[in-house]
Design an enzyme around this catalytic site. Sequence first.
Site, PDB file in Angstrom:
ATOM      1  CB  CYS A 140     -20.203   2.380 -14.490  1.00  0.00           C
ATOM      2  SG  CYS A 140     -20.419   1.960 -12.767  1.00  0.00           S
ATOM      3  CB  CYS A 161     -19.746  -0.947 -10.260  1.00  0.00           C
ATOM      4  SG  CYS A 161     -18.713  -0.155 -11.476  1.00  0.00           S
ATOM      5  CB  CYS A 208     -28.235   3.836  -6.737  1.00  0.00           C
ATOM      6  SG  CYS A 208     -26.962   2.962  -7.627  1.00  0.00           S
TER       7      CYS A 208
END
Length: 138
Positions: free
Chosen positions: A81, A8, A85
Amino acid sequence: MMKIAFICIHNSCRSQMAEAWGNKLLSDISEIYSAGTEEYPEVKPLAVAVMSEVGIDTSDQYPKLLKDIPPKLDILITMGCGVECPYVPAIYREDWGLDDPSGGPIEDFRITRDLIEERVKQLRERILNGDLKNKLTK
């Protein structure tokens, strides 16, 4: 043993709850991690409180950064959210699209807790049933 991480932005609420559920429901088949893309000072007190309501003590958990988890993962779960990555190698990734209860009433945290529990249970079943086998062997 496979490595699963819940990611997150702040690693202060949803990903912490997911780590706790993962440790309870997946630790026999995987190593569980959580991390955030930005520093944050604490796990949200209401997240700790609602996990305690279901008998899971998260008081020793703390926000971690991506550098604090293994550099290569089997499964990477983002919590919804908008976290991207690309620098975290993972064989399989998915986004759970969960609303952040932060700033809302404790009931919002309870709803999120229960949604995460269900998702972790489903993830366990998918792993054990071999539903992710082809995706995890690429």
